[in-house]
Motif scaffolding. Structure first.
Motif: not given
Length: 495
Positions: A103-127
């Protein structure tokens, strides 16, 4: 009444019954037919080839799967372009190298923590090279991002698609606007096509460019269209940075319509659409540059898995989707350690792999995995042998499309003399068909038919390749020849 009178009376009554004359003139058991008479009802091979009048070259072969012997062959060792029949070779390559559970997997990743609705970092869409990823799948990832509590991304949305090499067009020789020759990358969306739709409004046109899947129709910013007051050319294309800029001739549009156009920067396209889908969820995010390598610190938020490989291949063989063939072929070559940087390099890897499976194979060359390029070459005998290798029929038969022959009037036969599954292939002045014939006797056959007028194809200009003069009539005759050959072999070797 004596015996003679009784018999005479019965004979007279019998003569008055319907059909009596026919009964008296026939034998209760049919007379044996001369040996081979039924074979004479099957059209001669030379007669079929002459009637097709294709010019160029035709290579054909049919093999008995049990014995491995070639039952009939004409120029069987002549290598010709297979067109989309190459997808059958790609399917086998993918199944053997990657396995049916791939199977192929497409991932959504974060480079920082999520605090109070805010992702403190980048959001990565990886194919990972998924050829089937669509807008609905990206919408599902946006839903799960919102469910994870994210409403704002402090960094940026960045895409990562280095699992496969970036290829601008499957076949650069095709006209720019043809949707079946888009780009290929490690992150693909909607078969790397954008939908152009137009509708006349007064003296002008309302135009949309969207990434539609089902009811979802997010607008696209990385692909634009401008209507120009001209007759020809119908389309022009220019790439500006990561964006595709198109123009279209006003005289060609009519009142309304739509068509798919290719995307040349799949990563930017996927990022554009995903950002729009995040906005629909109330998630604020800006776009950043793509990533070549994933950071070690990135953590998984959500993922989307494709179907297993047989499901992807079934769709590929049914609809002849070029993007699917190229992605699977590139993935298989990469899994073998080749790390190809082009379709030509990956096609060469696939050709070498198939040649190793066939003892004494002739020259095999694949310029890509879809057959869209006309530089691929394989003989009908080697293609039929490829379909005859151990376990191939069991693997491919459930994936190939049923082929229903036509009768002399051109209608599909309601009761064909054999079950046939096959892959078709068509380019301008190139036509192919290969697959399996299983008659009621159970004697399974593998066959391949390739026809090509290479000189006539080579004479076409780039602009003529969409609808060349005489192309449709030639293709009809090629398909008729294929149809008649399948019927011939079904009857001749099915007894």
């Amino acid at each position: 009444m004596n015996r003679r009178a009784l018999l005479s009376g019965l004979a007279a009554q019998a003569a008055l019954l319907p059909g009596a004359a026919r009964a008296l003139g026939s034998s209760p058991h049919p007379a044996p037919r001369p040996d081979g008479l039924w074979r004479r009802a099957v059209p001669e091979l030379g007669e079929l080839l002459r009637a097709a009048d294709l010019g160029g070259q035709t290579s054909l072969a049919v093999i008995d799967l049990r014995s491995g012997l070639a039952l009939e062959s004409v120029a069987g060792g002549t290598p010709l372009p297979p067109a989309s029949v190459a997808k059958a070779a790609t399917a086998l390559y993918g199944l053997r190298v990657l396995g049916p559970e791939h199977r192929y997997t497409t991932r959504l990743l974060a480079t920082g923590p999520i605090r109070a609705g805010r992702l403190d970092g980048d959001l990565i869409l990886a194919g990972s090279g998924d050829p089937s990823l669509d807008t609905a799948a990206l919408a599902g990832l946006a839903d799960r991002l919102r469910a994870a509590g994210v409403s704002e991304v402090a960094g940026a949305l960045r895409v990562q698609g280095s699992a496969l090499p970036e290829i601008r067009s499957i076949d650069p020789g095709q006209p720019d606007h043809l949707g079946y020759s888009p780009a290929i990358a490690g992150l693909n969306l909607n078969f790397n096509r954008v939908y152009f739709e137009w509708k006349r409004q007064g003296s002008d046109y309302a135009i949309t460019m969207d990434a539609r899947t089902g009811a979802l129709r997010p607008q696209v910013r990385v692909s634009s269209m401008s209507v120009q007051p001209r007759n020809l050319p119908i389309y022009t294309y220019e790439q500006r940075g990561a964006a595709d800029h198109w123009t279209v001739a006003r005289d060609a549009l009519g009142a309304e319509g739509g068509r798919w156009l290719p995307v040349r920067n799949p990563a930017a396209y996927a990022a554009d659409v995903f950002r729009t889908l995040c906005g629909a969820q109330g998630i604020r995010v800006t776009l950043g540059p793509p990533l070549a390598v994933l950071p070690d610190t990135a953590t998984l938020i959500a993922s989307h898995d494709s179907e297993t490989l047989p499901g992807l291949l079934r769709g590929m063989l049914k609809y002849s989707t070029n993007v699917t063939a190229e992605c699977i072929g590139l993935t298989a070559s990469t899994a073998l350690g080749a790390r190809p940087d082009s379709l030509q390099a990956s096609g060469a890897q696939m050709a070498a792999w198939h040649s190793a499976q066939l003892m004494g194979a002739g020259p095999i060359r694949f310029a890509d995995h879809s057959g869209l390029g006309d530089r691929s070459r394989i003989s009908s005998l080697d293609m039929a042998r490829l379909l005859s290798t151990h376990g191939t029929r069991t693997a491919l038969t459930p994936l190939l499309k049923p082929y229903l022959p036509r009768d002399a009037s051109g209608a599909r036969m309601a009761s064909a003399p054999a079950q046939v599954v096959a892959k078709t292939g068509t380019l301008n002045f190139v036509s192919g068909l290969a697959g399996y014939i299983t008659p009621p006797s159970g004697r399974a056959l593998a066959f391949a038919i390739f026809s090509a007028d290479i000189d006539r194809r080579a004479a076409l200009s780039r602009a003529e390749r969409e609808r060349p003069e005489g192309g449709r009539a030639w293709a009809r005759r090629a398909r008729r020849l294929q149809n008649d050959l399948v019927l011939r072999w079904s009857r001749l070797y099915g007894a």
